[in-house]
Design an enzyme around this catalytic site. Structure first.
Site, short mmCIF file in Angstrom:
data_model
loop_
_atom_site.label_atom_id
_atom_site.label_comp_id
_atom_site.label_asym_id
_atom_site.label_seq_id
_atom_site.Cartn_x
_atom_site.Cartn_y
_atom_site.Cartn_z
N SER A 1 -30.61 -31.21 -8.52
CA SER A 1 -29.49 -32.13 -8.63
C SER A 1 -28.25 -31.40 -8.14
O SER A 1 -28.20 -30.17 -8.18
CB SER A 1 -29.28 -32.60 -10.08
N VAL A 2 -27.26 -32.14 -7.67
CA VAL A 2 -25.97 -31.53 -7.35
C VAL A 2 -24.91 -31.98 -8.35
O VAL A 2 -23.73 -31.64 -8.19
CB VAL A 2 -25.52 -31.88 -5.90
N HIS B 1 -45.12 -22.05 3.19
CA HIS B 1 -44.58 -23.36 2.82
C HIS B 1 -45.59 -24.50 2.98
O HIS B 1 -45.66 -25.40 2.13
CB HIS B 1 -43.33 -23.65 3.66
N ASP C 1 -35.15 -21.89 -6.58
CA ASP C 1 -36.17 -22.08 -5.55
C ASP C 1 -35.53 -22.61 -4.27
O ASP C 1 -34.93 -23.68 -4.27
CB ASP C 1 -37.23 -23.08 -6.04
N TYR D 1 -34.93 -25.02 4.44
CA TYR D 1 -33.83 -25.80 3.87
C TYR D 1 -32.48 -25.41 4.49
O TYR D 1 -31.50 -26.12 4.28
CB TYR D 1 -33.75 -25.61 2.35
N LYS E 1 -39.46 -19.38 1.03
CA LYS E 1 -40.72 -19.77 1.68
C LYS E 1 -40.67 -19.54 3.18
O LYS E 1 -39.61 -19.62 3.81
CB LYS E 1 -41.02 -21.25 1.40
N LEU F 1 -39.81 -35.47 -10.44
CA LEU F 1 -39.42 -36.76 -11.00
C LEU F 1 -39.85 -37.91 -10.09
O LEU F 1 -39.40 -39.05 -10.27
CB LEU F 1 -37.91 -36.81 -11.23
N ILE G 1 -39.33 -27.50 -10.83
CA ILE G 1 -38.06 -27.14 -10.19
C ILE G 1 -37.25 -28.38 -9.82
O ILE G 1 -37.13 -28.73 -8.65
CB ILE G 1 -38.29 -26.25 -8.95
#
Length: 281
Positions: free
Chosen positions: A235-236, A112, A51, A56, A81, A194, A232
């Site tokens: 994290s990196v 969006h 996503d 972004y 989006k 989260l 969705i």
């Protein structure tokens, strides 16, 4: 901890019969320079749903990772989006996103934000309906649409949105909005699932994590999956990317799901869609 490679992500069938992996990988706030590696790590871990969004500024990194992966296109589900400032030129914006991603077809294309002060989201939806009819997008939907925005859209829509992607986490569940979306056959997709980490420290979540020998994030993601949300996480960190995916193999009991649902506190973290008007340009 369960191993990500052994987890099987369930598919959720949208209202137009397109199947979307219920657990995906988000790249919100992933710096453009880091996006390709993060998405490559996610694809290697086993994610097949990615996503992104024009706002972004990392669509090209997603596209580079897709190309480098060698994974067959039909195995992947890619969402992007429409920027708020481009609601009046959605067709051109869509084509720009396709070029950035290096894809002919987008699996899911979303408005969006409604930005009601612009008065353009119905016009934008008509443009998305044409994109969908022409085969450019397999499914179309919205993001951050509140009940009033859905009412306005549905009053003139020929295509019912497939998805409403909204801020949703244990302390901010938007139950009325989620129920209204589902009542129209619109799947609910959770971003900031989260609570941007804030929901992971609650006693309920940490106790369940101990019970299941899981991470707090896995518990919250399993709650999303168990309550029917698309989700969705982002994290990196490769280890966390794998751990999050492994939540797909974690089953919570009805009582455990209810205990997490009881954490709702109406605690919105992001902007209020009723008044949000940033251009994203």
């Amino acid at each position: 901890m369960s191993n990500a490679q052994n987890s099987t992500v369930p598919g959720l069938v949208l209202n137009n019969s397109v199947t979307i992996p219920q657990l995906g990988f988000g790249v919100f706030q992933v710096p453009p320079a880091e996006t390709q590696k993060a998405v490559e790590d996610a694809l290697e871990a086993g994610y097949r749903h990615i996503d992104t969004a024009a706002a972004y500024r990392n669509e090209s990194g997603v596209g580079a990772a897709i190309k480098a992966s060698g994974i067959a296109r039909e195995e992947l589900f890619i969402t992007t989006k429409l920027r708020n400032g481009e609601q009046g030129r959605a067709a051109a914006a869509f084509n720009h996103s396709r070029r950035e991603l290096g894809l002919d077809v987008i699996d899911l294309y979303l408005i969006h934000w409604p930005v009601p002060s612009q008065g353009l989201f119905v016009d934008a939806w008509k443009a998305l309906e044409k994109i969908h009819a022409d085969g450019g997008a397999r499914a179309i939907g919205v993001s951050n649409f509140l009940p009033a925005h859905l009412d306005t859209l549905l009053a003139s829509a020929d295509v019912v949105p497939a998805v409403n992607q909204i801020e949703l986490h244990p302390t901010f569940q938007q139950r009325e909005l989620a129920a209204k979306s589902r009542s129209h056959g619109i799947a609910v997709e959770a971003y900031s699932p989260l609570g941007q980490g804030a929901d992971l420290g609650s006693a309920t979540v940490t106790e369940l994590a101990e019970t299941h020998d899981a991470t707090p994030a896995q518990i919250v993601l399993a709650w999303h999956l168990g309550t029917g949300n698309l989700v969705i996480p982002k994290s990196v960190h490769p280890e966390r990317i794998r751990q999050n995916l492994a939540a797909a193999s974690l089953q919570l009991t009805p009582d455990e799901l209810a205990a997490i649902s009881a954490l709702d506190a109406g605690a919105r973290l992001g902007a209020d869609p009723a008044v949000a008007s940033f251009s994203q340009m």
